[in-house]
Design a protein around this motif. Structure first.
Motif, PDB file in Angstrom:
ATOM      1  N   SER A  15     -55.096 -20.242 -69.100  1.00  0.00           N
ATOM      2  CA  SER A  15     -54.030 -20.308 -69.329  1.00  0.00           C
ATOM      3  C   SER A  15     -53.968 -18.640 -69.498  1.00  0.00           C
ATOM      4  O   SER A  15     -54.866 -17.998 -70.129  1.00  0.00           O
ATOM      5  CB  SER A  15     -53.485 -21.223 -70.378  1.00  0.00           C
ATOM      6  OG  SER A  15     -53.507 -20.528 -71.560  1.00  0.00           O
ATOM      7  N   PRO A  16     -52.960 -17.999 -69.284  1.00  0.00           N
ATOM      8  CA  PRO A  16     -52.857 -16.719 -69.579  1.00  0.00           C
ATOM      9  C   PRO A  16     -53.419 -16.593 -71.534  1.00  0.00           C
ATOM     10  O   PRO A  16     -53.603 -15.134 -71.764  1.00  0.00           O
ATOM     11  CB  PRO A  16     -52.043 -15.829 -69.945  1.00  0.00           C
ATOM     12  CG  PRO A  16     -51.520 -16.673 -68.443  1.00  0.00           C
ATOM     13  CD  PRO A  16     -51.875 -18.083 -68.488  1.00  0.00           C
ATOM     14  N   GLU A  17     -52.819 -17.158 -71.901  1.00  0.00           N
ATOM     15  CA  GLU A  17     -52.926 -17.018 -73.402  1.00  0.00           C
ATOM     16  C   GLU A  17     -54.127 -17.576 -73.999  1.00  0.00           C
ATOM     17  O   GLU A  17     -54.254 -16.616 -75.277  1.00  0.00           O
ATOM     18  CB  GLU A  17     -51.457 -18.356 -73.880  1.00  0.00           C
ATOM     19  CG  GLU A  17     -50.483 -18.181 -74.226  1.00  0.00           C
ATOM     20  CD  GLU A  17     -49.896 -18.450 -72.536  1.00  0.00           C
ATOM     21  OE1 GLU A  17     -48.958 -18.075 -71.856  1.00  0.00           O
ATOM     22  OE2 GLU A  17     -50.540 -18.737 -71.418  1.00  0.00           O
ATOM     23  N   GLN A  18     -54.570 -18.214 -73.418  1.00  0.00           N
ATOM     24  CA  GLN A  18     -55.805 -18.495 -74.228  1.00  0.00           C
ATOM     25  C   GLN A  18     -56.928 -17.519 -73.572  1.00  0.00           C
ATOM     26  O   GLN A  18     -58.127 -17.066 -73.929  1.00  0.00           O
ATOM     27  CB  GLN A  18     -57.262 -19.377 -72.846  1.00  0.00           C
ATOM     28  CG  GLN A  18     -55.823 -21.224 -73.601  1.00  0.00           C
ATOM     29  CD  GLN A  18     -56.634 -22.170 -72.828  1.00  0.00           C
ATOM     30  OE1 GLN A  18     -58.015 -22.326 -71.928  1.00  0.00           O
ATOM     31  NE2 GLN A  18     -56.510 -23.574 -73.183  1.00  0.00           N
ATOM     32  N   ALA A  76     -56.005 -14.523 -73.645  1.00  0.00           N
ATOM     33  CA  ALA A  76     -55.461 -13.682 -74.326  1.00  0.00           C
ATOM     34  C   ALA A  76     -56.485 -13.094 -75.845  1.00  0.00           C
ATOM     35  O   ALA A  76     -56.588 -12.702 -76.419  1.00  0.00           O
ATOM     36  CB  ALA A  76     -54.025 -13.816 -74.711  1.00  0.00           C
ATOM     37  N   GLU A  77     -56.662 -14.369 -76.639  1.00  0.00           N
ATOM     38  CA  GLU A  77     -58.068 -14.917 -77.952  1.00  0.00           C
ATOM     39  C   GLU A  77     -59.091 -14.597 -77.711  1.00  0.00           C
ATOM     40  O   GLU A  77     -59.233 -13.646 -78.070  1.00  0.00           O
ATOM     41  CB  GLU A  77     -57.520 -15.995 -77.621  1.00  0.00           C
ATOM     42  CG  GLU A  77     -56.429 -17.360 -78.238  1.00  0.00           C
ATOM     43  CD  GLU A  77     -56.216 -18.690 -78.402  1.00  0.00           C
ATOM     44  OE1 GLU A  77     -57.264 -19.346 -78.175  1.00  0.00           O
ATOM     45  OE2 GLU A  77     -55.427 -18.882 -78.647  1.00  0.00           O
ATOM     46  N   ASP A  79     -48.091 -10.701 -63.975  1.00  0.00           N
ATOM     47  CA  ASP A  79     -47.993 -11.344 -64.832  1.00  0.00           C
ATOM     48  C   ASP A  79     -49.003 -12.053 -65.814  1.00  0.00           C
ATOM     49  O   ASP A  79     -48.764 -11.473 -67.341  1.00  0.00           O
ATOM     50  CB  ASP A  79     -46.767 -13.037 -64.748  1.00  0.00           C
ATOM     51  CG  ASP A  79     -45.420 -12.321 -64.691  1.00  0.00           C
ATOM     52  OD1 ASP A  79     -45.086 -10.948 -64.185  1.00  0.00           O
ATOM     53  OD2 ASP A  79     -44.226 -12.871 -63.721  1.00  0.00           O
ATOM     54  N   GLY A  80     -49.497 -12.290 -65.242  1.00  0.00           N
ATOM     55  CA  GLY A  80     -50.926 -13.487 -66.431  1.00  0.00           C
ATOM     56  C   GLY A  80     -51.752 -11.994 -66.752  1.00  0.00           C
ATOM     57  O   GLY A  80     -52.169 -11.720 -68.467  1.00  0.00           O
ATOM     58  N   LYS A 105     -49.597 -10.278 -69.950  1.00  0.00           N
ATOM     59  CA  LYS A 105     -49.670 -11.289 -70.647  1.00  0.00           C
ATOM     60  C   LYS A 105     -50.638 -11.207 -71.786  1.00  0.00           C
ATOM     61  O   LYS A 105     -51.695 -11.766 -73.198  1.00  0.00           O
ATOM     62  CB  LYS A 105     -49.104 -12.889 -70.441  1.00  0.00           C
ATOM     63  CG  LYS A 105     -47.764 -12.796 -69.765  1.00  0.00           C
ATOM     64  CD  LYS A 105     -48.173 -14.908 -70.177  1.00  0.00           C
ATOM     65  CE  LYS A 105     -45.989 -14.870 -69.273  1.00  0.00           C
ATOM     66  NZ  LYS A 105     -45.939 -15.978 -68.565  1.00  0.00           N
ATOM     67  N   VAL A 106     -52.246 -11.186 -70.847  1.00  0.00           N
ATOM     68  CA  VAL A 106     -53.430 -11.086 -71.835  1.00  0.00           C
ATOM     69  C   VAL A 106     -53.783  -9.467 -72.333  1.00  0.00           C
ATOM     70  O   VAL A 106     -54.556  -9.175 -72.861  1.00  0.00           O
ATOM     71  CB  VAL A 106     -54.719 -11.142 -70.422  1.00  0.00           C
ATOM     72  CG1 VAL A 106     -55.955 -11.150 -70.464  1.00  0.00           C
ATOM     73  CG2 VAL A 106     -54.524 -12.407 -69.865  1.00  0.00           C
TER      74      VAL A 106
END
Length: 607
Positions: free
Chosen positions: A277-280, A282-283, A381-382, A385-386
């Motif tokens: 996911s983009p959230e992963q 981003a980390e 969008d991804g 977010k990243v």
């Protein structure tokens, strides 16, 4: 009238690099200087003539003009000139004239060459080319300031042990620094509380002052990674506070050392390739600033650093494209995702937004276009977010204008070349930096080749592109200084991106256009332009050296901000640089201005 030797010596010791010379070296140098006087308006030398030597302004003012008669510098007392020509074939690259009654000190060419050969300080000062930098990215050569966690958590000595334990659990840390004011007086770890309070049956409200390590061993920010490692091993500790003049500025833990050694572009790329996911993602991309600081501290060349950082953006993009196909199903027709801007040129730093587009096979139907619009939205969008934020000018594949079949793209480039209105120039400048990221690359290869050929043949379009390339100018003030931003958030700074790097990027793009060169990165374009004879060897090399210096200064500035725990940007205050650094940076800007002047007058080279 000749200047007395004692007066000349005193004057030289106030000028860099002569102030760094030993007494014996000055004894040899002083008698070799000749005194020359000039009346207002009198020419000192003309562009292309043989230089007598290096000139140093004692009194008066000197105007420096490039080969097209454009003023690039106004020099005063203690400023030297002529070194660039002397470091090449001995021919003047500019024209110099006195503006008022002027006294110059002339160091003959043979004496100047001996000076730079025999003395490292003089060689560093006068040689504007980029010196080789040792590549040191290992822990042993990394300064503590690149490793430490800034603003470590602190508590006063009367804090109850239980409260300290709760704070460590909530914050996810294993130690707290005990301070009185800003002074470090001790450190308490989770092990101290476990062994002394819990296992020892002590009152949990006991002050941490009673269980802390008093006067813990510390290191300064100037220490290196191996100092930390050796200290931990010798003292059998896992936390080393970092202090400056007794005041706490950071802390290094065993976890920090492990994390530092693990942060590499390959490690980040691998983590992103596994992300779901983009959230992963981003980390992982949140660690890019740390990677940048580490790469700069390790002495990596700027083009290596930006290439490694861009590789991460490429991986993010390809991973998002893959996840999009998993979500939407297999694409109905061949497609190609391309990056433009800094990602297209593989020149991303710690400050980047997204610029991209898509080329589709001409067999795409209206229904197919709906599929690709969804794919573009998923990826853009991804990316946002990243951390690759949306382009303010909507130069993204989510804009229907930049999500089109190949035939439409052919029409775009043809119209831009045939009718180079201002918008066409801007768009062409962006789109000439396209680089395939994912999909069917053959959709672009023929388009790129035919576009370069058509553009190079159209002299009107080339002329407009040349004009467009001159819109960004280096931040030069005539009085041997910089034209800094006058107001606002970035007052008294120079923009190293738009007024430093971008002018070279624009010049390199025009050279690539003139020579029909397929290279996309700025440095590769400049090297190819020199090899193809689009620019002269000397002029091109000067521009390469100037670009290297500015690009590295920009990255070093960003790395300094990261080390201070601040967000990287492109705004540098000249006052943050040494006299030596300011001199070299300004000379780099002068080279760019001269090359802009040359191409603006129909020549791509310096004499």
């Amino acid at each position: 009238m000749p200047i007395e030797p004692d007066d000349l010596r005193r004057f030289l010791t106030s000028v860099h690099p002569y102030d760094a010379l030993e007494t014996d070296a000055l004894d040899v140098l002083v008698p070799q200087f000749l005194t020359r006087t000039y009346k207002p308006g009198e020419e000192i030398y003309a562009v292309g003539t043989q230089l007598e030597g290096l000139y140093l302004v004692h009194t008066g003012q000197v105007e420096i003009r490039d080969e097209n008669g454009v003023a690039v510098s106004l020099l005063g007392t203690r400023n030297s000139f002529g070194e660039r020509g002397l470091m090449r074939e001995g021919l003047a690259a500019t024209t110099a004239s006195a503006l008022d009654d002027t006294v110059l000190l002339l160091l003959p060419a043979y004496a100047f060459r001996a000076l730079v050969t025999e003395h490292a300080a003089a060689r560093r000062f006068f040689d504007r080319s980029r010196a080789a930098r040792p590549r040191r990215s290992d822990l042993a050569h990394s300064r503590v300031e690149t490793l430490m966690a800034r603003a470590p958590l602190t508590i006063p000595p009367e804090t109850p042990a239980q409260q300290a334990a709760l704070m460590m659990r909530e914050e996810g840390v294993s130690s707290l620094c005990i301070t009185r004011g800003r002074d470090l007086i001790g450190i308490v770890t989770i092990r101290d509380i476990s062994n002394k309070v819990v296992a020892g049956g002590m009152d949990t409200n006991i002050p941490v002052a009673d269980i802390m390590t008093h006067e813990p061993v510390t290191l300064p920010p100037s220490a290196i990674g191996s100092d930390v490692l050796h200290t931990m091993v010798e003292r059998r500790i896992g936390h080393v506070p970092i202090t400056d003049a007794g005041q706490l500025v950071g802390i290094v833990t065993q976890t920090d050392l492990t994390r530092f050694q693990a942060v590499s572009s390959a490690e980040l790329v691998a983590a992103i390739a596994r992300a779901r996911s983009p959230e992963q993602m981003a980390e992982t991309t949140a660690r890019i600033p740390q990677l940048l600081a580490q790469l700069v501290a390790g002495g990596n060349r700027h083009e290596v650093t930006t290439r490694l950082i861009t590789d991460i953006a490429d991986t993010v993009t390809r991973r998002l494209l893959s996840l999009a196909e998993e979500d939407l199903g297999t694409a109905p027709v061949p497609w190609l995702w391309l990056a433009c801007g800094s990602q297209g040129r593989q020149e991303q730093t710690g400050v980047s937004d997204q610029d991209n587009c898509m080329i589709l096979d001409d067999s795409a139907t209206e229904r197919d276009m709906e599929y690709f619009a969804e794919m573009a939205k998923f990826v853009c969008d991804g990316l946002d977010k990243v951390g690759y934020f949306n382009c303010p000018g909507e130069m993204m594949a989510t804009n229907p204008r930049w999500l089109q079949p190949l035939s439409t793209w052919r029409g775009y480039f043809k119209n831009w070349i045939d009718k180079p209105v201002p918008e066409a120039q801007m768009l062409a400048s962006v789109m000439f930096d396209l680089r395939p990221i994912g999909g069917t690359k053959s959709l672009f290869e023929e388009l790129q080749e035919e576009t370069l050929e058509a553009a190079a043949k159209n002299s009107i379009f080339v002329a407009h592109m040349v004009s467009n390339s001159l819109k960004h100018t280096p931040p030069l003030g005539l009085l041997r200084g910089f034209a800094t931003i006058r107001s606002g958030e970035h007052k008294n700074t120079v923009d190293l991106k738009h007024n430093g790097v971008v002018p070279v990027v624009d010049l390199a793009r025009v050279y690539a256009l003139q020579g029909r060169l397929p290279e996309v990165s700025t440095r590769a374009r400049l090297e190819a332009a020199i090899a193809a004879g689009v620019v002269s060897g000397s002029g091109g090399q000067d521009l390469l050296d100037a670009y290297d210096l500015i690009a590295e200064t920009r990255l070093e500035h960003q790395a300094r901000l990261v080390k201070r725990g601040e967000k990287p940007d492109n705004y540098l205050a000249p006052s943050d640089l040494s006299d030596f650094e300011r001199s070299h940076l300004r000379d780099a800007f002068v080279v760019i201005k001269s090359m802009q002047s040359a191409i603006g007058h129909g020549r791509g080279m310096l004499g």
